[in-house]
Scaffold this active site. Structure first.
Site, PDB file in Angstrom:
ATOM      1  N   ILE A 125      67.073  66.674  38.087  1.00 38.17           N
ATOM      2  CA  ILE A 125      67.939  66.068  39.214  1.00 38.17           C
ATOM      3  C   ILE A 125      68.724  65.145  38.808  1.00 38.17           C
ATOM      4  O   ILE A 125      69.696  64.730  39.622  1.00 38.17           O
ATOM      5  CB  ILE A 125      66.883  65.636  40.439  1.00 38.17           C
ATOM      6  CG1 ILE A 125      65.755  64.678  39.912  1.00 38.17           C
ATOM      7  CG2 ILE A 125      66.221  66.659  41.327  1.00 38.17           C
ATOM      8  CD1 ILE A 125      65.051  63.683  40.872  1.00 38.17           C
ATOM      9  N   GLY A 126      68.747  64.645  37.733  1.00 39.66           N
ATOM     10  CA  GLY A 126      69.623  63.521  37.338  1.00 39.66           C
ATOM     11  C   GLY A 126      69.438  63.309  35.727  1.00 39.66           C
ATOM     12  O   GLY A 126      68.642  63.609  35.150  1.00 39.66           O
ATOM     13  N   GLU A 129      70.047  57.120  31.464  1.00 40.74           N
ATOM     14  CA  GLU A 129      70.746  56.794  30.245  1.00 40.74           C
ATOM     15  C   GLU A 129      69.890  56.867  29.252  1.00 40.74           C
ATOM     16  O   GLU A 129      70.132  57.088  28.220  1.00 40.74           O
ATOM     17  CB  GLU A 129      71.129  55.389  30.505  1.00 40.74           C
ATOM     18  CG  GLU A 129      72.322  54.879  29.446  1.00 40.74           C
ATOM     19  CD  GLU A 129      72.554  53.243  29.167  1.00 40.74           C
ATOM     20  OE1 GLU A 129      72.683  52.765  28.327  1.00 40.74           O
ATOM     21  OE2 GLU A 129      72.185  52.579  30.348  1.00 40.74           O
ATOM     22  N   ASP A 238      69.319  43.810  37.783  1.00 40.60           N
ATOM     23  CA  ASP A 238      70.353  44.897  38.124  1.00 40.60           C
ATOM     24  C   ASP A 238      70.307  45.487  39.591  1.00 40.60           C
ATOM     25  O   ASP A 238      70.320  46.642  39.628  1.00 40.60           O
ATOM     26  CB  ASP A 238      69.957  46.087  37.144  1.00 40.60           C
ATOM     27  CG  ASP A 238      71.021  46.849  37.130  1.00 40.60           C
ATOM     28  OD1 ASP A 238      72.552  46.586  37.537  1.00 40.60           O
ATOM     29  OD2 ASP A 238      71.278  47.938  36.286  1.00 40.60           O
ATOM     30  N   ARG A 242      73.322  51.440  43.792  1.00 36.98           N
ATOM     31  CA  ARG A 242      73.184  52.592  43.090  1.00 36.98           C
ATOM     32  C   ARG A 242      71.655  52.504  42.445  1.00 36.98           C
ATOM     33  O   ARG A 242      71.103  53.514  42.171  1.00 36.98           O
ATOM     34  CB  ARG A 242      74.016  52.651  41.672  1.00 36.98           C
ATOM     35  CG  ARG A 242      73.772  51.266  40.946  1.00 36.98           C
ATOM     36  CD  ARG A 242      74.902  51.669  39.660  1.00 36.98           C
ATOM     37  NE  ARG A 242      74.725  50.106  38.791  1.00 36.98           N
ATOM     38  CZ  ARG A 242      75.226  49.287  39.397  1.00 36.98           C
ATOM     39  NH1 ARG A 242      76.206  49.245  40.266  1.00 36.98           N
ATOM     40  NH2 ARG A 242      74.957  48.121  38.522  1.00 36.98           N
ATOM     41  N   ASN A 243      70.768  51.586  42.581  1.00 37.58           N
ATOM     42  CA  ASN A 243      69.499  51.360  42.077  1.00 37.58           C
ATOM     43  C   ASN A 243      68.566  51.455  43.164  1.00 37.58           C
ATOM     44  O   ASN A 243      67.406  50.866  43.041  1.00 37.58           O
ATOM     45  CB  ASN A 243      69.348  50.150  41.080  1.00 37.58           C
ATOM     46  CG  ASN A 243      69.968  50.392  39.775  1.00 37.58           C
ATOM     47  OD1 ASN A 243      70.088  51.590  39.400  1.00 37.58           O
ATOM     48  ND2 ASN A 243      70.457  49.254  39.000  1.00 37.58           N
ATOM     49  N   ASP A 256      64.355  51.408  39.363  1.00 35.20           N
ATOM     50  CA  ASP A 256      64.738  51.025  38.143  1.00 35.20           C
ATOM     51  C   ASP A 256      64.376  49.386  37.901  1.00 35.20           C
ATOM     52  O   ASP A 256      65.329  48.978  37.243  1.00 35.20           O
ATOM     53  CB  ASP A 256      66.330  51.031  38.114  1.00 35.20           C
ATOM     54  CG  ASP A 256      66.751  52.647  37.767  1.00 35.20           C
ATOM     55  OD1 ASP A 256      65.904  53.361  37.691  1.00 35.20           O
ATOM     56  OD2 ASP A 256      67.803  52.962  37.505  1.00 35.20           O
TER      57      ASP A 256
HETATM   58  P1  AMP Z   1      68.315  56.923  36.755  1.00 41.18           P
HETATM   59  O1  AMP Z   1      67.564  57.369  35.559  1.00 41.18           O
HETATM   60  O2  AMP Z   1      67.524  55.961  37.763  1.00 41.18           O
HETATM   61  O3  AMP Z   1      69.703  56.332  36.398  1.00 41.18           O
HETATM   62  O4  AMP Z   1      68.424  58.276  37.935  1.00 41.18           O
HETATM   63  C1  AMP Z   1      69.248  59.041  37.691  1.00 41.18           C
HETATM   64  C2  AMP Z   1      69.368  60.134  38.739  1.00 41.18           C
HETATM   65  O5  AMP Z   1      68.044  60.560  39.148  1.00 41.18           O
HETATM   66  C3  AMP Z   1      70.016  59.535  40.048  1.00 41.18           C
HETATM   67  O6  AMP Z   1      71.104  60.009  40.308  1.00 41.18           O
HETATM   68  C4  AMP Z   1      68.888  59.488  41.122  1.00 41.18           C
HETATM   69  O7  AMP Z   1      69.386  59.898  42.143  1.00 41.18           O
HETATM   70  C5  AMP Z   1      67.861  60.424  40.368  1.00 41.18           C
HETATM   71  N1  AMP Z   1      66.574  59.816  40.913  1.00 41.18           N
HETATM   72  C6  AMP Z   1      65.876  58.799  40.069  1.00 41.18           C
HETATM   73  N2  AMP Z   1      64.725  58.460  40.465  1.00 41.18           N
HETATM   74  C7  AMP Z   1      64.413  59.159  41.635  1.00 41.18           C
HETATM   75  C8  AMP Z   1      63.346  59.430  42.480  1.00 41.18           C
HETATM   76  N3  AMP Z   1      62.202  58.597  42.112  1.00 41.18           N
HETATM   77  N4  AMP Z   1      63.244  60.113  43.411  1.00 41.18           N
HETATM   78  C9  AMP Z   1      64.610  60.798  43.714  1.00 41.18           C
HETATM   79  N5  AMP Z   1      65.635  61.029  42.802  1.00 41.18           N
HETATM   80  C10 AMP Z   1      65.747  60.055  41.684  1.00 41.18           C
END
Ligand code: AMP
Length: 374
Positions: A125-126, A129, A238, A242-243, A256
């Site tokens: 879903i994403g 980094e 942070d 976005r977080n 995060d």
């Molecule tokens: P991150 O690694 O925190 O930068 O997350 C990357 C992507 O994953 C972001 O676009 C979030 O929308 C999605 N994401 C992160 N954590 C979750 C979560 N607990 N539930 C749904 N989507 C998530």
């Protein structure tokens, strides 16, 4: 989504001494100073005693003795590992850097280890980094899974994941468990936040869909999570829209926290999210709950502008000099004056004068109760 979101626990001198027990000469840890928030202290066990050395931040460099200067904490530790150079002993063994096996044991003992066989990874879903974020299924529950491959990063995450095990609040994205594989891969399993990041949520719905009650509710949700971190001496570093993630039932939750590139080390200023970071944190890396309060003010501005990027029309390199001279963003269109007043309080240059999260939460509740946002 994340730049660098280190969560640093401020532990006291006494807690550090307990962690370094039983005595073992050369066993050490680095903690954030309780007396000087944002500064670090090196605690070293030596001949049955623990010595505490303050690490001074001077002109962008770190030093203990004001003779040897280092670019970052890792270099400093490396130097004193080779040679005591004035310390009571050279650094021999870090207390926090646990091996994978030890970490797995610890997670098992504390009940946080999940069974890899029961976790089904469904789809990506994403891309974070540090590795992919997947949606998964754990014993019939939809979950989000951060997959971190076998490298030094995983080691840093292990330490931080153990910090996350200590935190529980309805407005923090909840850690459900951790899987540490033999080969060193790490899976961090958290609750699934169906509506994605707050910034995307605000941008996609906009002012035609989201009313004042909704914006105030998001502001309160985040503030309550931050009040909890404040009360427990955790600094997020942070905080930004976005977080923050939004659940299926529209609850905003801070995420995060605990995910850091170099666990408990000082960040490279060049990588900091400048528009969200307080002047003293940018200048002297003085991160504290009060620098989180500054970021919270920016987050409030993001909420009330439906996800705009802060300091519109100001070139990035002009932001800091202008902010340091006292420049503050205007109120977003349609923002209630009482809420804008809170933003401005968060952006007080002197961190001591900024409100606490507790005060902010009380004021937001008052605004809600009296419907001052209408
Ligand atoms: P991150 O690694 O925190 O930068 O997350 C990357 C992507 O994953 C972001 O676009 C979030 O929308 C999605 N994401 C992160 N954590 C979750 C979560 N607990 N539930 C749904 N989507 C998530």
């Amino acid at each position: 989504m994340t730049n660098c979101s280190p969560l640093i626990q401020v532990i006291t001198r006494e807690q550090a001494e307990r962690l370094l027990y039983p005595p073992e000469t050369g066993l050490f840890l680095v903690r954030e100073s309780t007396n000087y928030p944002g500064d670090y202290t090196l605690c070293v066990s030596c001949d049955g005693k623990v010595e505490h050395y303050r690490i001074i931040y001077h002109n962008g460099k770190l030093t203990i003795d004001e003779e040897e200067y280092f670019e970052n904490l890792m270099q400093l530790v490396e130097h004193y590992t080779k040679d005591a150079d004035g310390l009571c002993t050279r650094l021999i063994k870090p207390k926090l850097m646990e091996g994978t096996v030890a970490a797995q044991d610890e997670f098992s003992r504390s009940g946080w280890a999940l069974n890899r066989k029961e976790l089904k990874l469904i789809q990506a879903i994403g891309k974070g980094e540090f590795g992919d974020v997947m949606v998964g299924d754990y014993r019939g529950t939809k979950v989000a899974v951060k997959c971190i491959k076998n490298d030094a990063t995983a080691q840093a995450f292990i330490a931080e994941a153990s910090v996350m095990t200590q935190l529980r609040h309805n407005n923090l994205v909840q850690l459900l468990g951790v899987i540490v594989e033999e080969r060193g891969s790490l899976y961090i399993v958290t609750e699934y936040m169906a509506k994605g990041s707050l910034v995307d949520y605000l941008r996609s719905r906009g002012r035609t869909v989201l009313g004042g009650d909704c914006l105030l509710k998001f502001s309160l949700d985040v503030c309550e999570a931050m009040e909890y971190l404040e009360a427990n001496n955790f600094v997020h570093r942070d905080l930004a829209a976005r977080n923050v993630l939004v659940s299926d039932d529209n609850i905003a939750k801070v995420s995060d926290f605990g995910l850091t590139k170099e666990a408990s080390s000082i960040q490279d200023t060049a990588k900091l999210p400048v528009k969200w970071t307080s002047p003293e944190a940018l200048r002297e890396k003085r991160f504290s709950t009060k620098s989180d309060v500054w970021s919270y003010g920016i987050l409030l501005w993001e909420i009330y502008s439906f996800g705009r990027v802060p300091y519109p029309r100001i070139p990035l390199k002009e932001v800091v000099p202008r902010v340091e001279k006292g420049y503050k963003m205007d109120a977003p269109d349609g923002c209630p004056p009482v809420v804008y007043d809170l933003m401005k309080q968060c952006w007080t240059l002197d961190p001591v004068v900024r409100p606490s999260f507790r005060m902010l939460r009380e004021k937001l509740q008052h605004i809600r109760a009296k419907e001052l946002y209408l």
